[in-house]
Design a protein around this motif. Structure first.
Motif, PDB file in Angstrom:
ATOM      1  N   ARG A   2      29.598  70.257   3.226  1.00 61.17           N
ATOM      2  CA  ARG A   2      30.041  70.800   4.449  1.00 61.17           C
ATOM      3  C   ARG A   2      30.798  69.808   5.404  1.00 61.17           C
ATOM      4  O   ARG A   2      30.143  68.724   5.875  1.00 61.17           O
ATOM      5  CB  ARG A   2      29.100  71.668   5.295  1.00 61.17           C
ATOM      6  CG  ARG A   2      29.579  72.374   6.317  1.00 61.17           C
ATOM      7  CD  ARG A   2      28.778  73.432   7.065  1.00 61.17           C
ATOM      8  NE  ARG A   2      29.094  73.995   8.218  1.00 61.17           N
ATOM      9  CZ  ARG A   2      29.512  73.479   9.239  1.00 61.17           C
ATOM     10  NH1 ARG A   2      29.766  72.503   9.554  1.00 61.17           N
ATOM     11  NH2 ARG A   2      30.300  74.359  10.312  1.00 61.17           N
ATOM     12  N   ILE A   3      32.242  69.756   5.758  1.00 63.90           N
ATOM     13  CA  ILE A   3      32.966  69.080   6.626  1.00 63.90           C
ATOM     14  C   ILE A   3      32.818  69.627   7.822  1.00 63.90           C
ATOM     15  O   ILE A   3      33.159  70.566   7.950  1.00 63.90           O
ATOM     16  CB  ILE A   3      34.297  68.738   5.988  1.00 63.90           C
ATOM     17  CG1 ILE A   3      34.192  68.365   4.546  1.00 63.90           C
ATOM     18  CG2 ILE A   3      34.937  67.525   6.856  1.00 63.90           C
ATOM     19  CD1 ILE A   3      33.730  66.850   4.202  1.00 63.90           C
ATOM     20  N   PRO A   4      32.789  68.820   8.917  1.00 63.05           N
ATOM     21  CA  PRO A   4      32.773  69.592  10.399  1.00 63.05           C
ATOM     22  C   PRO A   4      34.187  69.865  10.596  1.00 63.05           C
ATOM     23  O   PRO A   4      35.145  69.114  10.336  1.00 63.05           O
ATOM     24  CB  PRO A   4      32.269  68.520  11.355  1.00 63.05           C
ATOM     25  CG  PRO A   4      32.088  67.059  10.364  1.00 63.05           C
ATOM     26  CD  PRO A   4      32.172  67.616   8.913  1.00 63.05           C
ATOM     27  N   GLY A   5      34.319  70.875  11.533  1.00 64.14           N
ATOM     28  CA  GLY A   5      35.654  71.200  11.708  1.00 64.14           C
ATOM     29  C   GLY A   5      36.118  70.438  12.860  1.00 64.14           C
ATOM     30  O   GLY A   5      35.686  69.307  13.312  1.00 64.14           O
ATOM     31  N   PRO A   6      37.668  70.501  13.124  1.00 64.85           N
ATOM     32  CA  PRO A   6      38.349  69.450  13.895  1.00 64.85           C
ATOM     33  C   PRO A   6      37.485  69.159  15.355  1.00 64.85           C
ATOM     34  O   PRO A   6      37.534  68.216  16.152  1.00 64.85           O
ATOM     35  CB  PRO A   6      39.680  69.899  14.146  1.00 64.85           C
ATOM     36  CG  PRO A   6      39.910  70.861  12.796  1.00 64.85           C
ATOM     37  CD  PRO A   6      38.553  71.450  12.565  1.00 64.85           C
ATOM     38  N   VAL A   7      37.071  70.441  15.995  1.00 72.18           N
ATOM     39  CA  VAL A   7      36.328  70.430  17.036  1.00 72.18           C
ATOM     40  C   VAL A   7      35.221  69.580  17.168  1.00 72.18           C
ATOM     41  O   VAL A   7      34.848  68.879  18.056  1.00 72.18           O
ATOM     42  CB  VAL A   7      36.185  71.869  17.658  1.00 72.18           C
ATOM     43  CG1 VAL A   7      35.456  71.915  18.969  1.00 72.18           C
ATOM     44  CG2 VAL A   7      37.517  72.700  17.806  1.00 72.18           C
ATOM     45  N   ALA A   8      34.461  69.546  16.143  1.00 65.30           N
ATOM     46  CA  ALA A   8      33.202  69.006  16.144  1.00 65.30           C
ATOM     47  C   ALA A   8      33.605  67.642  15.952  1.00 65.30           C
ATOM     48  O   ALA A   8      32.716  66.529  16.553  1.00 65.30           O
ATOM     49  CB  ALA A   8      32.503  69.460  14.902  1.00 65.30           C
ATOM     50  N   VAL A   9      34.401  67.398  15.135  1.00 64.54           N
ATOM     51  CA  VAL A   9      34.969  65.680  14.895  1.00 64.54           C
ATOM     52  C   VAL A   9      35.506  65.165  16.362  1.00 64.54           C
ATOM     53  O   VAL A   9      35.221  64.086  16.571  1.00 64.54           O
ATOM     54  CB  VAL A   9      36.022  65.342  13.749  1.00 64.54           C
ATOM     55  CG1 VAL A   9      36.232  64.244  13.811  1.00 64.54           C
ATOM     56  CG2 VAL A   9      35.066  65.809  12.652  1.00 64.54           C
ATOM     57  N   ALA A  10      36.175  66.025  17.016  1.00 65.20           N
ATOM     58  CA  ALA A  10      37.123  65.501  18.116  1.00 65.20           C
ATOM     59  C   ALA A  10      35.697  65.262  19.331  1.00 65.20           C
ATOM     60  O   ALA A  10      35.781  64.278  20.088  1.00 65.20           O
ATOM     61  CB  ALA A  10      37.768  66.623  18.717  1.00 65.20           C
ATOM     62  N   ALA A  11      34.613  66.166  19.278  1.00 60.92           N
ATOM     63  CA  ALA A  11      33.602  65.843  20.290  1.00 60.92           C
ATOM     64  C   ALA A  11      32.699  64.736  19.962  1.00 60.92           C
ATOM     65  O   ALA A  11      32.441  64.028  20.803  1.00 60.92           O
ATOM     66  CB  ALA A  11      32.841  67.048  20.053  1.00 60.92           C
ATOM     67  N   ASP A  34      39.995  61.913   3.487  1.00 62.23           N
ATOM     68  CA  ASP A  34      41.364  62.538   3.008  1.00 62.23           C
ATOM     69  C   ASP A  34      41.029  64.278   3.294  1.00 62.23           C
ATOM     70  O   ASP A  34      42.123  64.628   3.990  1.00 62.23           O
ATOM     71  CB  ASP A  34      41.627  62.526   1.400  1.00 62.23           C
ATOM     72  CG  ASP A  34      41.984  61.116   1.231  1.00 62.23           C
ATOM     73  OD1 ASP A  34      42.648  60.522   2.088  1.00 62.23           O
ATOM     74  OD2 ASP A  34      42.011  60.760  -0.007  1.00 62.23           O
ATOM     75  N   THR A  35      39.829  64.565   3.034  1.00 68.90           N
ATOM     76  CA  THR A  35      39.639  66.021   3.310  1.00 68.90           C
ATOM     77  C   THR A  35      39.615  66.203   4.889  1.00 68.90           C
ATOM     78  O   THR A  35      40.278  67.152   5.406  1.00 68.90           O
ATOM     79  CB  THR A  35      38.271  66.510   3.032  1.00 68.90           C
ATOM     80  OG1 THR A  35      38.243  66.368   1.618  1.00 68.90           O
ATOM     81  CG2 THR A  35      37.861  67.783   3.230  1.00 68.90           C
ATOM     82  N   CYS A  41      42.164  66.296  11.035  1.00 64.59           N
ATOM     83  CA  CYS A  41      41.254  65.392  12.006  1.00 64.59           C
ATOM     84  C   CYS A  41      42.018  64.023  11.775  1.00 64.59           C
ATOM     85  O   CYS A  41      41.283  63.131  12.009  1.00 64.59           O
ATOM     86  CB  CYS A  41      40.041  65.602  11.265  1.00 64.59           C
ATOM     87  SG  CYS A  41      39.033  67.134  11.757  1.00 64.59           S
ATOM     88  N   ASP A  42      43.338  63.904  11.748  1.00 66.46           N
ATOM     89  CA  ASP A  42      43.867  62.590  11.643  1.00 66.46           C
ATOM     90  C   ASP A  42      44.064  62.350  13.321  1.00 66.46           C
ATOM     91  O   ASP A  42      44.052  63.060  13.967  1.00 66.46           O
ATOM     92  CB  ASP A  42      45.134  62.417  11.061  1.00 66.46           C
ATOM     93  CG  ASP A  42      46.054  63.753  11.607  1.00 66.46           C
ATOM     94  OD1 ASP A  42      46.933  63.402  12.551  1.00 66.46           O
ATOM     95  OD2 ASP A  42      45.923  64.712  11.235  1.00 66.46           O
ATOM     96  N   ALA A  43      44.367  60.824  13.636  1.00 67.80           N
ATOM     97  CA  ALA A  43      44.457  60.624  14.834  1.00 67.80           C
ATOM     98  C   ALA A  43      45.313  61.185  15.723  1.00 67.80           C
ATOM     99  O   ALA A  43      45.349  61.486  16.846  1.00 67.80           O
ATOM    100  CB  ALA A  43      44.535  59.092  14.979  1.00 67.80           C
TER     101      ALA A  43
END
Length: 96
Positions: A2-11, A34-35, A41-43
């Motif tokens: 399971r890959i975290p969503g963009p909001v989780a990564v941003a947090a 890459d995923t 989730c790129d900068a």
């Protein structure tokens, strides 16, 4: 996996950047990176709202140019009028 969503990564990124929490995870696996990149989730997407597959593409964004201009102005402000400031070991106030 399971890959975290963009909001989780941003947090996580914001928490680590602001010093409010220690980084929880270090991602180094190319397939996972890459995923995440493919899921926005790129900068560029996270910080400036536009995908950036390369640093050259990131440098084209308005947000990145604003950061670079601010840093350049800050560095010039440090060095202006300070004869001891410069790049190299011969200077007491070393820049980079």
């Amino acid at each position: 996996m399971r890959i975290p969503g963009p909001v989780a990564v941003a947090a996580l990124v914001l928490a680590a950047a602001t010093g409010r929490a220690a980084p929880l995870v270090t991602l180094t696996t190319p397939a996972v990176l890459d995923t995440l990149n493919d899921r926005g989730c790129d900068a560029g997407s996270l910080a400036f709202g536009a995908p950036a597959a390369t640093t050259a593409a990131l440098a084209e964004t308005t947000g990145w140019r604003a950061i670079a201009a601010t840093m350049a102005a800050d560095l010039h402000a440090l060095s202006d009028g300070d004869p001891q400031y410069g790049i190299g070991m011969r200077y007491a106030h070393r820049g980079f």
